[in-house]
Design a protein around this motif. Sequence first.
Motif, PDB file in Angstrom:
ATOM      1  N   GLN A 144      26.103  46.627  38.437  1.00  0.00           N
ATOM      2  CA  GLN A 144      26.775  47.178  39.637  1.00  0.00           C
ATOM      3  C   GLN A 144      27.931  46.417  39.966  1.00  0.00           C
ATOM      4  O   GLN A 144      29.093  46.857  40.095  1.00  0.00           O
ATOM      5  N   ARG A 145      27.759  45.033  39.880  1.00  0.00           N
ATOM      6  CA  ARG A 145      29.037  43.992  40.030  1.00  0.00           C
ATOM      7  C   ARG A 145      29.914  44.346  39.150  1.00  0.00           C
ATOM      8  O   ARG A 145      31.254  44.237  39.300  1.00  0.00           O
ATOM      9  N   TYR A 146      29.505  44.458  37.804  1.00  0.00           N
ATOM     10  CA  TYR A 146      30.351  44.589  36.825  1.00  0.00           C
ATOM     11  C   TYR A 146      31.369  45.799  36.975  1.00  0.00           C
ATOM     12  O   TYR A 146      32.422  45.989  36.730  1.00  0.00           O
TER      13      TYR A 146
ATOM     14  N   ASN B  82      53.817  33.929  40.929  1.00  0.00           N
ATOM     15  CA  ASN B  82      53.639  35.298  40.116  1.00  0.00           C
ATOM     16  C   ASN B  82      52.380  35.481  39.219  1.00  0.00           C
ATOM     17  O   ASN B  82      52.403  36.125  38.327  1.00  0.00           O
ATOM     18  N   ILE B  83      51.573  34.461  39.146  1.00  0.00           N
ATOM     19  CA  ILE B  83      50.454  34.426  38.364  1.00  0.00           C
ATOM     20  C   ILE B  83      49.224  34.532  39.232  1.00  0.00           C
ATOM     21  O   ILE B  83      49.072  33.358  39.980  1.00  0.00           O
ATOM     22  N   ARG B  84      48.345  35.337  39.058  1.00  0.00           N
ATOM     23  CA  ARG B  84      47.289  35.539  40.108  1.00  0.00           C
ATOM     24  C   ARG B  84      45.889  35.636  39.191  1.00  0.00           C
ATOM     25  O   ARG B  84      45.747  36.235  38.130  1.00  0.00           O
ATOM     26  N   SER B  85      44.824  35.000  39.619  1.00  0.00           N
ATOM     27  CA  SER B  85      43.748  35.153  39.334  1.00  0.00           C
ATOM     28  C   SER B  85      42.795  36.263  40.138  1.00  0.00           C
ATOM     29  O   SER B  85      43.016  36.092  41.318  1.00  0.00           O
ATOM     30  N   TYR B  86      41.849  36.919  39.570  1.00  0.00           N
ATOM     31  CA  TYR B  86      40.830  37.768  40.463  1.00  0.00           C
ATOM     32  C   TYR B  86      39.486  37.236  39.834  1.00  0.00           C
ATOM     33  O   TYR B  86      39.192  37.313  38.518  1.00  0.00           O
ATOM     34  N   HIS B  87      38.615  37.264  40.842  1.00  0.00           N
ATOM     35  CA  HIS B  87      37.112  36.805  40.393  1.00  0.00           C
ATOM     36  C   HIS B  87      36.533  38.317  40.167  1.00  0.00           C
ATOM     37  O   HIS B  87      36.246  39.188  41.174  1.00  0.00           O
ATOM     38  N   LEU B  88      36.356  38.645  38.899  1.00  0.00           N
ATOM     39  CA  LEU B  88      35.803  39.972  38.495  1.00  0.00           C
ATOM     40  C   LEU B  88      34.368  39.763  37.931  1.00  0.00           C
ATOM     41  O   LEU B  88      34.318  39.695  36.605  1.00  0.00           O
ATOM     42  N   ALA B  89      33.317  39.583  38.557  1.00  0.00           N
ATOM     43  CA  ALA B  89      31.993  38.908  38.254  1.00  0.00           C
ATOM     44  C   ALA B  89      31.433  40.170  37.540  1.00  0.00           C
ATOM     45  O   ALA B  89      31.656  41.431  37.614  1.00  0.00           O
ATOM     46  N   GLY B  90      30.200  39.570  36.815  1.00  0.00           N
ATOM     47  CA  GLY B  90      29.291  41.081  36.496  1.00  0.00           C
ATOM     48  C   GLY B  90      29.056  40.667  34.888  1.00  0.00           C
ATOM     49  O   GLY B  90      27.867  40.488  34.396  1.00  0.00           O
ATOM     50  N   HIS B  91      30.070  40.457  33.874  1.00  0.00           N
ATOM     51  CA  HIS B  91      29.660  39.870  32.458  1.00  0.00           C
ATOM     52  C   HIS B  91      29.125  38.740  32.683  1.00  0.00           C
ATOM     53  O   HIS B  91      28.459  38.236  31.763  1.00  0.00           O
ATOM     54  N   SER B  92      29.695  37.723  33.521  1.00  0.00           N
ATOM     55  CA  SER B  92      29.294  36.569  33.836  1.00  0.00           C
ATOM     56  C   SER B  92      29.565  36.170  35.492  1.00  0.00           C
ATOM     57  O   SER B  92      30.501  36.822  35.881  1.00  0.00           O
ATOM     58  N   PRO B  93      28.726  35.461  36.194  1.00  0.00           N
ATOM     59  CA  PRO B  93      28.982  35.555  37.608  1.00  0.00           C
ATOM     60  C   PRO B  93      30.551  34.790  37.778  1.00  0.00           C
ATOM     61  O   PRO B  93      30.960  35.075  38.975  1.00  0.00           O
ATOM     62  N   ASP B  94      31.176  34.096  36.754  1.00  0.00           N
ATOM     63  CA  ASP B  94      32.307  33.330  37.203  1.00  0.00           C
ATOM     64  C   ASP B  94      33.539  33.948  36.468  1.00  0.00           C
ATOM     65  O   ASP B  94      34.611  33.185  36.414  1.00  0.00           O
TER      66      ASP B  94
END
Length: 378
Positions: free
Chosen positions: A246-248, A182-194
């Motif tokens: 753009q990625r952000y 029930n705990i998920r991570s999402y890679h949401l780069a842009g502010h920092s690549p990681d």
Amino acid sequence: MLKYIKEIINKGDDSGNEMVVKFQLPSGLEIYGLPTKNFYGGHWDLGPTWNYAVMADKPFLVDSGRFGQGKNLVGMMKSAGISAKDLEFVLISHGHEDHDGGLAELVESTHLRVKAHALYDLLIRQYPEDAPPGYRENFPAKCWHCPMPETFWSKNCLGYHRVLNELKVEKIGDGENFLADNIRSYHLAGHSPDCLAVLLGDEAIIVGDIVLPDISPWPTRQASFAEVAEIIKPGYTEPEAIFGLQRYIKSLKKLKEIAIQYPEIIVLPAHRLYHDNHWNGVHLDSRVNELLEHHIERCAAILEILSSRPKTAEETAQAHFDEKLLEGFGSLMAANEVISHCELLIASGDVTTIEGNKFVATGKTDFKNYIESLRSEY
Ligand SMILES: [Zn+2]
Ligand SMILES: [Zn+2]
């Protein structure tokens, strides 16, 4: 946020420094907010770093505060009745020093396992052979481009660099990953690549610096990719996949999808949850819309500045930003903002470069359509 506060264990100061607060979400899940003191003052002040202890079936901590705050964070946890033994791991939301600075100290005293995005594991190491010419070869790769002078880093950073190089990290991949049931991570780069966001069931999301109340998180420059290209290949070969405005924006659009799927979602940001004596509740969908609008407006303003004659990033920053924001290191932050927006304006065809380091408007104004056409990514 107010309605989810179960107990204020420590009041802290007007900005929330060293407050210890227990939240209880509708499902009964308890989360402790543990904001540790930050270092960066002046007109770009973020306020303390909000670290969170999530008391899920497998409890974990998110972030460790800045360098020197690790022990203090352990003390704050103690005052909340949390022992490191109760925790499974600490997750780092992204590799900025106000989030991972206290990590080595924390790990030394608690032996917690560390989880972070795979790029974090690569970028905290030293690669003297690969550092670009003129860069500080014994800095971790994520600090190569740091603009701070030697008087600053010799005092504040060398210990931090040394311990990072030795750190053992359990790597989290791109996309969506389960950290626990029930705990998920999402890679949401842009502010920092990681950058990672952590979704807690269907009721809350820890967003690090991806979305903040009061202030708009600064985007990276896509050009930063070239500095670290050698050490992150073959996994990452496209600059726009992990760096830049753009990625952000694509990451914000993923958060917008989450907001639409879970309209009541509770947002736990890494700064400014409490500021100037009041709580800042964040409505995810509205805040993402505001941030998207902010970047559209900034693109429009920069394009206007560049329409009269070609200008460097510094000249554009001087024309665009308030004088106060340009004081000291602020001028570097401002130029960074201009460059990341110009990179997007170049992609939309509205700006081009001239004479090596100047930007100029092409006469087109397609940026808004271009931003609208960007799809969510994670
Ligand atoms: Zn950050
Ligand atoms: Zn931060």
